[in-house]
Design an enzyme around this catalytic site. Structure first.
Site, PDB file in Angstrom:
ATOM      1  N   CYS A 233       0.868  -1.179   0.000  1.00 60.73           N
ATOM      2  CA  CYS A 233       0.000   0.000   0.000  1.00 60.73           C
ATOM      3  C   CYS A 233       0.902   1.225   0.000  1.00 60.73           C
ATOM      4  O   CYS A 233       1.772   1.351  -0.858  1.00 60.73           O
ATOM      5  CB  CYS A 233      -0.970  -0.022   1.174  1.00 60.73           C
ATOM      6  SG  CYS A 233      -0.203  -0.080   2.802  1.00 60.73           S
ATOM      7  N   ARG A 238      -2.205  -0.824   5.522  1.00 59.65           N
ATOM      8  CA  ARG A 238      -3.421  -1.331   4.868  1.00 59.65           C
ATOM      9  C   ARG A 238      -3.142  -2.686   4.218  1.00 59.65           C
ATOM     10  O   ARG A 238      -4.000  -3.565   4.182  1.00 59.65           O
ATOM     11  CB  ARG A 238      -3.909  -0.337   3.809  1.00 59.65           C
ATOM     12  CG  ARG A 238      -4.588   0.887   4.368  1.00 59.65           C
ATOM     13  CD  ARG A 238      -4.919   1.889   3.266  1.00 59.65           C
ATOM     14  NE  ARG A 238      -3.760   2.613   2.786  1.00 59.65           N
ATOM     15  CZ  ARG A 238      -3.775   3.512   1.810  1.00 59.65           C
ATOM     16  NH1 ARG A 238      -4.909   3.775   1.180  1.00 59.65           N
ATOM     17  NH2 ARG A 238      -2.687   4.158   1.453  1.00 59.65           N
TER      18      ARG A 238
END
Lengths: 282, 102
Positions: A233, A238
């Site tokens: 990410c 994430r």
């Protein structure tokens, strides 16, 4: 791994607040969230100061991780339950981090802090007292951590899953939209990486979708079961959540998280970058 | 905090000229009875409905995003309330202020 081994519900946590050998830990992007109120008995880990080396860009080493958990009163045989804000982004990051250092029994609270709050469950500002332990970590499990050379070598040969929002992937934004957009790195994505935003794994309340829905999501983008996988990410939090989905919920083999992610890749000299909504060619 | 004004969030330290800011406040009730909601979550969805970002509201019910030019949807979740969707237009160099009433 499976959902039963790696995920607990908010109700399970409420039912086990006083259970011996269960340690609840909050990890948030907003490191002050815990101080405003947290689940009763939960301790806090600050991802910026507790989990990161304070000079180099890297994690705390094995000895530092051992000292950290020992001082916070976490034992090797404790069941560690992680939760946090932002749909568990940083709690998933901490989950991956605990796995990296070999903690056996670690779980995520499904939905994280948001689900707990939307359930109108109780938060407290009382700080728990835990006796110090003598925690022993394992050497880092590099089979779940990718470095930049692994990522460059994976272009066109492995599943590269970019979990940022479509606008970040395409190069129209440089950071999640709750952060200022001025950044030093180039915009775009790694050629041949597919965009499966982390949010597609979750319902609006932050809980994970069913295994069937999750499997369909990755089938849809042509996930190749015979290839190794790297998730990335912007800074690796994430993508920890997507790593959790792929390896822990769906049981995929050889999935790595690239914690350098776009802030490293987008700053490298000479590497290929693709712009726009399509993966691009190797 | 009753009747707190929209736009109470300071823009100090934000280079507004380079950002497409969307910000505002979540309240329950209207007019003088409006009460800020501190425990809400505001999600920013792009034109395809895809999630782009999410923030919890502050103690005064405020939130802020740094978006891109174009139309966005704000979806607000709060305890004991149905989700509320609001369309908003963002433009670099300007601040879009949104009052969300649950």
């Amino acid at each position: 791994m499976s959902r039963e081994n790696s995920l607990v519900s908010t109700q399970w946590v409420e039912d086990n607040l006083d259970t011996d050998k269960v340690v609840i830990i909050e990890v948030d992007e907003d490191t002050t969230a815990y101080d405003k109120g947290h689940i009763k008995g939960a301790i806090k880990l600050d991802w910026t100061t507790d989990l990161q080396d304070q000079v180099r860009r890297d994690f705390v080493n094995k000895e530092q991780f051992e000292a950290l958990l020992s001082s916070r009163g976490v034992a090797n045989d404790d069941t560690v339950v992680l939760y946090g804000g932002n749909n568990n982004w940083f709690a998933a990051y901490a989950y991956w981090y605990f796995k990296l250092y070999g903690h056996q029994d670690v779980k995520l609270m499904d939905g994280g802090r948001k689900k707990w709050e939307l359930d109108s469950r109780e938060l407290t500002d009382e700080l728990p007292q835990r006796a110090a332990t003598s925690y022993t970590a394992q050497e880092q499990d590099r089979s779940i951590r990718a470095f930049r050379d692994d990522v460059v070598a994976a272009i066109g040969t492995q599943n590269l899953v970019d979990v940022r929002s479509p606008d970040e992937y395409a190069g129209r934004l440089l950071a999640p939209a709750h952060l200022p957009q001025e950044q030093s790195q180039r915009a775009g994505h790694i050629p041949t990486s597919v965009n499966v935003p982390w949010s597609k794994n979750a319902n609006d309340d932050g809980t994970f979708k069913s295994d069937e829905d999750l499997q369909a999501l990755y089938n849809e983008v042509g996930f190749d079961e015979d290839k190794d996988t790297i998730a990335l990410c912007r800074i690796g939090e994430r993508s920890s959540l997507t790593w959790f989905v792929l390896q822990e919920l769906l049981g995929k083999k050889n999935v790595k998280n690239y914690d350098g992610s776009w802030t490293e890749y987008g700053s490298l000299v000479g590497v290929p970058i693709a712009l726009g909504d399509e993966p691009g060619d190797a | 905090m009753c009747g707190a004004k929209v736009g109470g969030l300071s823009l100090d330290g934000v280079n507004v000229a380079k950002e497409a800011v969307i910000q505002g406040q979540v309240v329950r009730g209207t007019g003088d009875d409006a009460t800020p909601v501190a425990s809400a979550y505001v999600r920013l969805l792009d034109q395809s409905g895809e999630f782009t970002a999410e923030v919890p509201t502050s103690a005064t019910g405020h939130f802020r995003f740094f978006a891109g030019d174009g139309q966005w949807t704000l979806r607000t979740l709060a305890p004991k309330a149905d989700p509320v969707d609001r369309l908003v237009q963002a433009q670099t160099g300007s601040v879009a202020e949104v009052l969300i009433t649950l």
